[in-house]
Structure formats: C-alpha cells, structure tokens
Write a protein that holds these residues in place. Structure first.
Motif, PDB file in Angstrom:
ATOM      1  N   ILE A  79      65.817  76.002 -42.671  1.00  0.00           N
ATOM      2  CA  ILE A  79      66.273  74.877 -43.506  1.00  0.00           C
ATOM      3  C   ILE A  79      66.594  75.366 -44.911  1.00  0.00           C
ATOM      4  N   LYS A  80      65.712  76.220 -45.435  1.00  0.00           N
ATOM      5  CA  LYS A  80      65.939  76.779 -46.765  1.00  0.00           C
ATOM      6  C   LYS A  80      67.246  77.563 -46.826  1.00  0.00           C
ATOM      7  N   ASP A  81      67.468  78.410 -45.815  1.00  0.00           N
ATOM      8  CA  ASP A  81      68.688  79.231 -45.795  1.00  0.00           C
ATOM      9  C   ASP A  81      69.934  78.377 -45.610  1.00  0.00           C
ATOM     10  N   LYS A  82      69.853  77.385 -44.736  1.00  0.00           N
ATOM     11  CA  LYS A  82      71.022  76.549 -44.440  1.00  0.00           C
ATOM     12  C   LYS A  82      71.464  75.748 -45.656  1.00  0.00           C
ATOM     13  N   TYR A  83      70.492  75.145 -46.344  1.00  0.00           N
ATOM     14  CA  TYR A  83      70.834  74.236 -47.439  1.00  0.00           C
ATOM     15  C   TYR A  83      70.701  74.884 -48.813  1.00  0.00           C
ATOM     16  N   HIS A  84      70.379  76.178 -48.847  1.00  0.00           N
ATOM     17  CA  HIS A  84      70.275  76.913 -50.115  1.00  0.00           C
ATOM     18  C   HIS A  84      69.347  76.179 -51.085  1.00  0.00           C
ATOM     19  N   VAL A  85      68.156  75.872 -50.604  1.00  0.00           N
ATOM     20  CA  VAL A  85      67.197  75.112 -51.402  1.00  0.00           C
ATOM     21  C   VAL A  85      66.786  75.927 -52.618  1.00  0.00           C
ATOM     22  N   GLN A  86      67.089  75.424 -53.801  1.00  0.00           N
ATOM     23  CA  GLN A  86      66.790  76.134 -55.044  1.00  0.00           C
ATOM     24  C   GLN A  86      65.511  75.583 -55.652  1.00  0.00           C
ATOM     25  N   LYS A  87      64.417  75.746 -54.950  1.00  0.00           N
ATOM     26  CA  LYS A  87      63.109  75.320 -55.443  1.00  0.00           C
ATOM     27  C   LYS A  87      62.160  76.488 -55.256  1.00  0.00           C
ATOM     28  N   ASN A  88      60.865  76.215 -55.351  1.00  0.00           N
ATOM     29  CA  ASN A  88      59.902  77.310 -55.210  1.00  0.00           C
ATOM     30  C   ASN A  88      59.592  77.570 -53.744  1.00  0.00           C
ATOM     31  N   TRP A  89      60.627  77.592 -52.917  1.00  0.00           N
ATOM     32  CA  TRP A  89      60.426  77.811 -51.486  1.00  0.00           C
ATOM     33  C   TRP A  89      60.380  79.307 -51.209  1.00  0.00           C
ATOM     34  N   GLY A 135      70.996  68.042 -52.788  1.00  0.00           N
ATOM     35  CA  GLY A 135      72.306  68.628 -52.585  1.00  0.00           C
ATOM     36  C   GLY A 135      72.627  69.206 -51.232  1.00  0.00           C
ATOM     37  N   PRO A 136      71.758  69.075 -50.180  1.00  0.00           N
ATOM     38  CA  PRO A 136      72.147  69.613 -48.877  1.00  0.00           C
ATOM     39  C   PRO A 136      73.461  69.012 -48.384  1.00  0.00           C
ATOM     40  N   SER A 137      74.285  69.842 -47.761  1.00  0.00           N
ATOM     41  CA  SER A 137      75.563  69.383 -47.228  1.00  0.00           C
ATOM     42  C   SER A 137      75.733  69.924 -45.822  1.00  0.00           C
ATOM     43  N   GLY A 138      76.714  69.382 -45.107  1.00  0.00           N
ATOM     44  CA  GLY A 138      76.943  69.798 -43.735  1.00  0.00           C
ATOM     45  C   GLY A 138      76.116  68.983 -42.761  1.00  0.00           C
ATOM     46  N   ASP A 139      76.024  69.464 -41.541  1.00  0.00           N
ATOM     47  CA  ASP A 139      75.289  68.753 -40.503  1.00  0.00           C
ATOM     48  C   ASP A 139      73.791  68.755 -40.782  1.00  0.00           C
ATOM     49  N   ILE A 140      73.109  67.795 -40.147  1.00  0.00           N
ATOM     50  CA  ILE A 140      71.649  67.781 -40.191  1.00  0.00           C
ATOM     51  C   ILE A 140      71.160  68.888 -39.262  1.00  0.00           C
ATOM     52  N   LEU A 141      70.437  69.831 -39.815  1.00  0.00           N
ATOM     53  CA  LEU A 141      70.059  71.038 -39.084  1.00  0.00           C
ATOM     54  C   LEU A 141      69.096  70.709 -37.943  1.00  0.00           C
ATOM     55  N   SER A 142      69.323  71.319 -36.800  1.00  0.00           N
ATOM     56  CA  SER A 142      68.462  71.077 -35.636  1.00  0.00           C
ATOM     57  C   SER A 142      67.044  71.581 -35.861  1.00  0.00           C
ATOM     58  N   SER A 143      66.865  72.481 -36.843  1.00  0.00           N
ATOM     59  CA  SER A 143      65.526  73.038 -37.109  1.00  0.00           C
ATOM     60  C   SER A 143      64.529  71.964 -37.516  1.00  0.00           C
ATOM     61  N   PHE A 144      64.995  70.834 -38.062  1.00  0.00           N
ATOM     62  CA  PHE A 144      64.061  69.761 -38.398  1.00  0.00           C
ATOM     63  C   PHE A 144      63.299  69.307 -37.160  1.00  0.00           C
ATOM     64  N   ALA A 145      63.956  69.357 -36.008  1.00  0.00           N
ATOM     65  CA  ALA A 145      63.317  68.919 -34.763  1.00  0.00           C
ATOM     66  C   ALA A 145      62.229  69.873 -34.309  1.00  0.00           C
ATOM     67  N   ASN A 146      62.151  71.067 -34.917  1.00  0.00           N
ATOM     68  CA  ASN A 146      61.091  72.024 -34.574  1.00  0.00           C
ATOM     69  C   ASN A 146      59.825  71.822 -35.394  1.00  0.00           C
ATOM     70  N   LEU A 147      59.872  70.915 -36.360  1.00  0.00           N
ATOM     71  CA  LEU A 147      58.675  70.590 -37.152  1.00  0.00           C
ATOM     72  C   LEU A 147      57.906  69.525 -36.397  1.00  0.00           C
ATOM     73  N   LYS A 148      57.144  69.926 -35.404  1.00  0.00           N
ATOM     74  CA  LYS A 148      56.554  68.990 -34.451  1.00  0.00           C
ATOM     75  C   LYS A 148      55.478  68.092 -35.045  1.00  0.00           C
ATOM     76  N   ALA A 149      54.930  68.447 -36.206  1.00  0.00           N
ATOM     77  CA  ALA A 149      53.909  67.612 -36.835  1.00  0.00           C
ATOM     78  C   ALA A 149      54.490  66.724 -37.933  1.00  0.00           C
ATOM     79  N   LEU A 150      55.800  66.723 -38.078  1.00  0.00           N
ATOM     80  CA  LEU A 150      56.452  66.008 -39.177  1.00  0.00           C
ATOM     81  C   LEU A 150      56.241  64.501 -39.049  1.00  0.00           C
ATOM     82  N   GLN A 151      55.835  63.889 -40.164  1.00  0.00           N
ATOM     83  CA  GLN A 151      55.646  62.441 -40.219  1.00  0.00           C
ATOM     84  C   GLN A 151      56.660  61.762 -41.133  1.00  0.00           C
ATOM     85  N   TYR A 152      57.028  62.418 -42.221  1.00  0.00           N
ATOM     86  CA  TYR A 152      57.943  61.854 -43.205  1.00  0.00           C
ATOM     87  C   TYR A 152      59.090  62.840 -43.440  1.00  0.00           C
TER      88      TYR A 152
END
Length: 938
Positions: free
Chosen positions: A392-402, A438-455
């Motif tokens: 997710i970080k690589d796809k959306y170029h997250v510019q935070k403390n990731w 600022g993420p752009s493009g498709d919603i990355l399928s990797s979100f579906a791999n966060l199996k404990a995700l609640q929010y």
C-alpha cells in the motif's frame, strides 16, 4: 551443541539451496551469485562498483529505502586515506523522522544470515559532532551506535534467523545527532553454523580473531572466507609463540567451515613449559542490557607433526568452570570446536586453556569468536499485514512515517494506523486512515489482505475504478469510508449484504460516477431515437411521482429508530434558519408540553438551556423535557440547530430526540428518559445515593461515549463537533449504558476546511475546554478529543476536572505529576477499592493523556480512541474472568519528574549520553584494531 528448536529437513534443504544459488532473484538490485547483498549507502543514483579487495559488487541504496528519505553526502577529504575502503567515502544521513529503515530482500524465511552495518562519520556535515543513535534489526534493538571520533570506523555485525522473506535495518533517532550509515551487507549462512542463533536470539559479534599471523594487516574475509566473515589478526609476541603451516587445514565435518587460512596459524605460550594459555576479556556494559549473555567459540587444529612420545591435551575453563568435560585432544590438520551451550554472564571473563597432567606440550588455539546475545523474541506485526501495508505504501507513495514495522515499537508506530496488541500474539493492523492523503488509481487489492482490519478510511482522495468486492469479505471490517473520490461502477453485492445485516457502515458519497443501485448501472435497451423522445419524459415523470409518494408515505409511517445502516450517499447540509424543519420528529405545542410534564411538576435537573422536567407521553413512555428559560443564552438559532442535528443523527450512544416545541417564545426539547442521570452524579458528586461505578462499568461507559463521538465525527455528513463534551453531558440509562446529550453548541464542519471553522464566541465548559481552541477560536474534532480525554481522567480518578488542594490545578497536571513517579495507584479513585486490572488502568491513563496533548495534531482521533479503549475493556474483562495477564503495560511513563505529556505518539527516547557499547568494533577491515577493551593475553 543444543538447538532450541529443530529445523525441519525441508527448511535445511531450502536454506542450503539459498546459500548455494543466491536465493530468489532480486528485483530491485543485483545480488551476488552467492546471495550476497552489498550496499554502499549514499552512492548516487544507480551507481555501482567492484570492491578492490573482495571483488564484490557494491550497489547504491536506491530501492532498499525510500528515495525521498535521507540525503547523500561525501565525507570530508581529510578523512580519506589510501587504505580506507571505498564504501566509507560517502554516507546517507536521515535528519527527518524518528525511524528510517532499509529493507533487505528477498530472503528465505527461517534461514540464517549474517547482517553487517558500517559507519564512518568523517565530518560529512561539517559540524564536527559525531552522533549517537540506535540501530534496530527488524523490531528488535540491535545496538547503540556511538562514533567516538570523526575518523573512527564502527561496525555492527549480527547473526540471526529471519522469520520472513525480508529483514529491515532501522536507524532510530534518539535526539543526540542525525543518524547516518556508510554500508550494509548481508550474507547467507548454513543452518548448522552457530547453532546458538535461533528465532528467539541472535548473536552480536564482539570479536572474531585469527590468532598468530605474523602480518598484522592480513585481515581475512571474502573470497578466502566464502561467507565473508571478517577475521582480524591478533598476536602478542610478549606472551605467545606463533605456530603455522602452509598445508591445507580443513575437515569435511567442520560445523563452522573456518577458512584454512585462519586455521593455518595458532598461538601457544611463549614458555613451552608453561601449562596454561590465558586470555582475559572485560565486556563493555550495554545501554539496553547491562548484563547480557555471552558465547565463546574457540577453534583448534594441531599444526605440528608430534613425536610419538609427545602429548597435547587440555581443558578449557571459563572463570574456573570446565567448558569441556573430556580433555581436548587435537589431530594433525584436523579441526575442532569448543563453545558454551548456554550463555555466560560475568563482569569479567578469564579464559584458560589448562594442560592435563600427562600432557607434554602446552595448549594451542587457532581462532576465537566472542558473541553477546541479542534477544529477538519481540514479535513484529503479522507478516501478511506487513507485506500488505508495504504494498500500500509503495502503490500510493505514502509520504508519512511509514518506515520499519507498522506496529512495533508502539512509540513510533506508523502514523494514521492502529494496531491491536495481545499477549503472545503478533500485532495486527486494525485501522488505516488515508483520508486526504492523495492516493490515486484503483483501490489496491492488498487492503483485502489485512484480515484483522476493522476501520478503513480512504475518503477525499483521487481513487478511481470500481469498489473491489474482496473488501466486503474482510471478516472484522465494520467501517469503510470511500466518499469524496472518483469511483465508478456499482456497489458490489457483498457490501449490500453486509449493510443489510448491520455489520458494516459504508460511506461512499461524492463519487459522481458511482451507481448506488445495481439496476441504474445497466444500460437501457435503445429501440429507436423516436422512442427515446417519448419514453424518457414519461419514465422520469413516473419515477418522480413514485419517489414522492414513497417518501411521503414513509415520513407518515416512520417511527423513531436507527438509521445507522443507511446505504444512501449522505450529502445533507444543515440550514440553521429553516424553522419549518421538515423532519419526522414530533412537533408539540406548549400546552402539550405542560400536559406531558404535569404542569412542570418534577424537576430532574438544570443546565445552560434551562430546567429539565420529568414527563410521560400518552402511551406511558417516560421522557425528559428540557424547557428553555428566559435567562438562557441560547436563542432560536441554537435551539433550531440542536433540533435539526438530533433529527438527522441516530446512534445507540447518542440521546434520541422524541419531539420539540417551538410555540412562540416557548421552546422545549423532548428526549428519551435516562433513568440513571448524568455521569457527573456517579463520579464526582451529586446524588449521594448513587452507586459507585466499578472500573469495568466506567470503561464500558468510556467506550460507549467514545463511540458516540466517533459517530459524530465520522458517521455524520457533514460531520459534527460537539464542543461541550463533559461528564454532565453523558447520560446513563437503567442498564448504565452511556449516551451523549446536549447538542445545542454543536457545529458542522467540512473536511476540506475543518481548520478554518471559526466562531464569534468561545463556548464550552471550564476544565474541559481545548486550550488550542481557546487560543485560535477554531474548533476541530480534536477539540472534542481533548474534552473526552478529561472525561476519561475523571473516570480514572473520580475527581473533577479542576482540583483545589490548596491551589487550583487541572486534573491533567495532577495526574501527570503522580504518574511521573510510576505509581498508577496514586491516581486511581480509591472508592473502587483496588478492584481493577493494573494493565487496563495504565492504558486508560495513557490514552487520556494522549487525548489531552497540548497540540491538537498530536492527539489521536476518536476511531483510534475507541479501538484503544476496547482493548482496555478486554484487559479488564479478562482480569474479572480470572485470566492471567503476564505482561505489564507501562505506557508512556518514566521516573523523570519533569516529564511533559504533550506528544502523540509519545517519544520514549533513552538517554544516550553514555560510553560506547560492547557491540561496537572500532576497527576497519584494512588495519589492526586496538584491543584496549577486548581480550588480553596472559
């Protein structure tokens, strides 16, 4: 040698294959054929070169760390000398961020590797101040890097078993200078090497010594050692005699495969009649572990052809304790190893090779390796979550403390991400907030791999494409915000089912191309242009009529109830001047109000708006009626604002509005009846007959109140700021369930312009008010977070927000002063008689102080608060159920009396103004090291 866990044959074969072939092909930078990774940090662009000594290829660090992180520098020319390895000529420094990391991959999970980091400051920044900082290997502390002088070369080396297909080397800023690094190297090892290293402990190389060579500059490493271990020559002509051979010295069954060049030299006592060969060693204390365990590995080979009458046998003793129970007997050009199985802990080590009584020759030793134990038992984030978050970080170029592990350490966990922490389990990512990122493009399928995700909040970005149905399969997901993007297509059926059964709150407004009805996404069958002219107007007219009739019928039939699972885009706006309101809430006359309250007979309480009276509807339902008094500061605008807000918000933790009265100058609000009154009455005064709430009840109230605020901030459109969160505005029903009340001061805001909301009058209650809001006049959702933090402290302490003992002090300062001493019981409400889980109490106090940070940017949001409080409640419920909690939550506290709790997350940097640690090997691979703090011959 004993090994804590037996490696499976398949794993051993896989590791052997990795060593032999170089593992999986490298996508980002070229690997050596043997699986080596050699990085010259600070080398510009994609440059590379072949090292003159080792003939190994070194590449730049591009692709191993964030391109935007850090800066490349050349060291000062005066520190460049002919014998200095090229990898020290430049550095990469990291002035920004608490943690910056390199990711070394691909590796083979469960295999053993040597990882080496090299540092030479060389006054690259012109400041003349070598820094001190911490080095982490993955989530585990590796060592403190203390470069004593600008020209000193410092090397950190560890042998570890990696659990994943990558390993991260992280530089952590401790506030004592900018972290930097010169080079990173990784070398695969065979699993049989150094069996003391396993998944729960690594080995830190203190010294690796080749004993006896006459040439003190003859450092042995690759290619002589095919695993690129660095063997430093050591000889002491005053104490030892060198023995050497030119013949090959290596055995097929050697478990360490020490190079023949190392084993071809040995030392023996200068006096042949001396029966002992002694080496002393003083370990240097380590900042994080003053008494670590140590392993000593000694390598032996007989280099002389002995006459038949000669005998060389000896025992090895460590501080007088026999290391080998059977006397060591060496064979000509054979190899042997003696080492301790369990780590030794001594302030001083005396290693003695003691000849047996029948031995005619003194002992010899060819090489010694000294290691300290590096605990690697800290569990990092679940590997699948790590892989998904990095994608997710690589796809959306997250510019935070990731950088580094997403969840560990807690103090530098990734920004806008929440994790769950449970005993003996890996942390899991449960919340990701990338709104306005600022993420752009498709919603990355990797979100579906966060199996404990609640929010998951992806709102207000530039996401395109369709909503992936895979997200609806996340078992724990209960909140998903996709509003304010450019999504298209229809809402997948999986989401519609989740919304229907109430297990998911989906927000998707402001996506112009998104179909909210599957049928509306189907293209119409066009028969002819002429048909269109007639069919379209008729169809539109019919739809309008049907919708109007349906809405009219619905408004007449609809009773008060929950709307939390609505799937329509929520784009309503508040109009304070709308006196007709047009809402389904019942409108009453003042005569009806008098009848309901039995002529205002029984007063329940009084607030800023006016008195609250007990009342009953025609069907016998008990209600609370709040009637505006003539002296109230609230006028028509505030009254109508509260009515309009309450008619469009529906949540189990918000008080429901049943009806209202706007009859001339008479104004009244009819609420559901909350039989237990206010939280204030039960905690810090009021009715002396109220029940003292247990800690579990208080935590449950805190969770429910937080959920109500979370709904206001995230579930409403437009979102709402309450602006008067306090204990008197939290009401309790018969079952002590909490609901937030009094929305007369609430303010709607727009995410795009939240910080620009300003009001003419600062409103709120003394002791609960956000100091930043008081200064700027601009309320934000973090203003509510601050007020809620005060409420949480009230729940913990049982004291009011402002104390007088004898001088006025805020409850925040009062708690800070006591928790700085490390005693949570000093702040806990004594009326609970100690009936609480101490971990839960610590964590709750920690959350409260983070909520009340001075700077709003450092406070958590309410989603984070809810998740953390739910963990507190789980700890307390486990405690009440008799489950043992083996860990102790110490939160953000220390013994520092002047500690200020004004950061989120809290910085737990340790004092690093200490001497260099025993981990540091201040030598280069091109000169003989000084041994002042190392072993000494005797």
């Amino acid at each position: 040698m004993e090994q804590p866990t037996a490696a499976s044959p398949w794993l051993l074969l896989l590791c052997l294959a990795a060593v032999a072939t170089g593992g999986v092909p490298q996508a980002r930078a070229q690997l050596e054929s043997k699986g080596f990774i050699s990085i010259d940090c600070g080398l510009p662009g994609t440059a590379s070169y072949v090292d003159a000594g080792t003939k190994l290829s070194y590449v730049s660090d591009a692709g191993f760390t964030d391109d935007a992180a850090g800066a490349n520098h050349n060291i000062s020319a005066k520190y460049i000398r002919p014998q200095l390895s090229r990898r020290y000529h430049n550095v990469r420094s990291f002035p920004d961020g608490a943690r910056n990391c390199y990711t070394l991959r691909p590796l083979v999970p469960g295999c053993k590797y040597l990882v080496r980091a090299a540092f030479l400051y060389g006054d690259y920044d012109g400041l003349g101040r070598p820094p001190i900082f911490n080095l982490h290997l993955g989530v585990n502390y590796w060592q403190t890097v203390n470069v004593s002088t600008p020209g000193s070369e410092v090397t950190a080396e560890a042998i570890v078993v990696v659990p994943d297909d990558f390993v991260q080397v992280c530089l952590v800023n401790t506030g004592a200078g900018t972290p930097f690094v010169s080079a990173l190297e990784l070398r695969p090892l065979k699993m049989k090497f150094y069996p003391q290293a396993n998944l729960t402990q690594g080995l830190l190389v203190e010294h690796r010594m080749n004993l006896g060579p006459a040439d003190e500059t003859n450092i042995i490493r690759y290619p002589v050692d095919p695993y690129d271990r660095v063997w430093i020559p050591w000889a002491d002509p005053k104490e030892w005699t060198e023995i050497s051979t030119t013949r090959q010295v290596q055995s097929d069954d050697d478990d360490y495969e020490v190079p023949s060049a190392v084993m071809q030299t040995a030392v023996t006592p200068l006096n042949a009649s001396k029966k002992n060969l002694d080496i002393s060693w003083d370990p240097v204390p380590q900042p994080r572990n003053p008494s670590p365990g140590y392993f000593i590995v000694m390598h032996f080979s007989e280099l002389q052809i002995l006459p038949s009458s000669a005998v060389r046998q000896f025992y090895v003793r460590i501080n007088g304790m026999e290391l080998n129970m059977t006397a060591a007997k060496l064979y000509y050009h054979g190899t042997g190893v003696i080492s301790n199985v369990k780590p030794y802990r001594y302030d001083k080590f005396n290693i003695s090779l003691h000849a047996t009584t029948n031995s005619t020759l003194p002992p010899i030793v060819n090489a010694i390796e000294l290691f300290s134990v590096m605990p690697t038992s800290i569990l990092g984030t679940d590997s699948q979550d790590v892989s998904a978050s990095m994608a997710i970080k690589d796809k959306y170029h997250v510019q935070k403390n990731w950088m580094g592990d997403p969840c560990i350490p807690k103090t530098i966990a990734w920004e806008r991400l929440m994790c769950s922490y449970t005993i003996a389990q890996t942390p899991r990512i449960i919340s990701v907030n990338l709104s306005f990122s600022g993420p752009s493009g498709d919603i990355l399928s990797s979100f579906a791999n966060l199996k404990a995700l609640q929010y998951l909040d992806l709102s207000n970005n530039n996401l395109t494409g369709t909503i992936p149905d895979a997200l609806s399969q996340l078992p724990l997901l209960k909140f998903l915000d996709l509003s304010g993007n450019q999504l298209s297509g229809s809402i997948p059926s999986g989401f519609l089912k989740r919304i229907q059964d109430g297990s998911l709150n989906l927000r998707y407004g402001n996506n112009l191309n998104l179909c909210t009805n599957n049928n509306s996404c189907q293209p119409a069958k066009i028969k002819s242009k002429r048909a269109i002219k007639f069919v379209v107007p008729i169809a539109v007219t019919m739809v309008i009529v049907v919708v109007a009739l349906t809405l009219f019928s619905s408004l007449r039939r609809k009773k008060r109830g929950s709307m939390k699972n609505s799937v329509k885009p929520q784009n309503e706006t508040t109009n304070d001047g709308d006196t007709s309101l047009g809402l389904e809430t019942r409108q009453l006359t003042y005569i009806e109000i008098e009848r309901i309250t039995n002529n205002l007979r029984h007063v329940l309480g009084k607030g800023g708006f006016g008195y609250v009276y007990d009342g009953f509807l025609e069907d016998g339902t008990q209600v609370a009626v709040k009637i505006r008094s003539q002296s109230s500061n609230q006028g028509d605008k505030e009254f109508l604002a509260e009515v309009q807000i309450l008619t469009r918000i529906h949540h189990k933790n918000l008080v429901s509005l049943i009806g209202f009265c706007k009859d001339g100058e008479h104004m009244a609000l009819v609420y559901e009846f909350m039989s237990r009154g206010t939280l204030q009455e039960h905690i810090v005064g009021g009715d002396h007959n109220t029940i003292c709430l247990s800690w579990r009840q208080r935590l449950k109230i805190a969770v429910e109140s937080a959920q109500g605020l979370e709904y206001l901030h995230k579930g409403c459109n437009p979102p709402l700021i309450h602006r008067d969160v306090k204990a008197t505005n939290i009401l309790l029903n018969t079952r002590f369930e909490a609901k937030i009340a009094d929305f007369g001061l609430s303010k709607a805001f727009n995410h795009d312009n939240e910080t620009q909301i300003s009001t003419n009058v600062i409103v709120g209650t003394r002791g609960y008010m956000d100091p930043e809001y008081q200064t700027t006049g601009q309320p934000t959702t973090k203003s509510d977070v601050y007020s809620f933090g005060v409420v949480l402290l009230v729940l913990v302490t049982g004291k009011p927000p402002t104390l007088h003992n004898p001088q006025g002090i805020s409850i925040i300062e009062w708690v800070q002063q006591r928790l700085a001493k490390g005693n949570i019981e000093g702040v806990v409400d004594v009326r609970m008689h100690g009936d609480h889980d101490v971990n839960s109490m610590w964590k709750a106090a920690d959350i409260a102080l983070k909520c009340t940070a001075q700077a709003s940017s450092r406070r958590p949001n309410m989603i984070d608060v809810v998740l953390q409080l739910q963990e507190c409640l789980k700890l307390e419920e486990d405690h009440a159920g008799g489950e043992a909690n083996t860990s102790f939550y110490t939160g953000i506290y220390s013994n520092d009396q002047n500690l200020r709790y004004d950061a989120y997350p809290t910085n737990q940097s340790t004092n690093v103004s200490q001497s260099s640690t025993g981990f540091e090997m201040e030598h280069s691979f091109g000169r003989v090291p000084t041994m002042d703090n190392g072993p000494a011959a005797r």
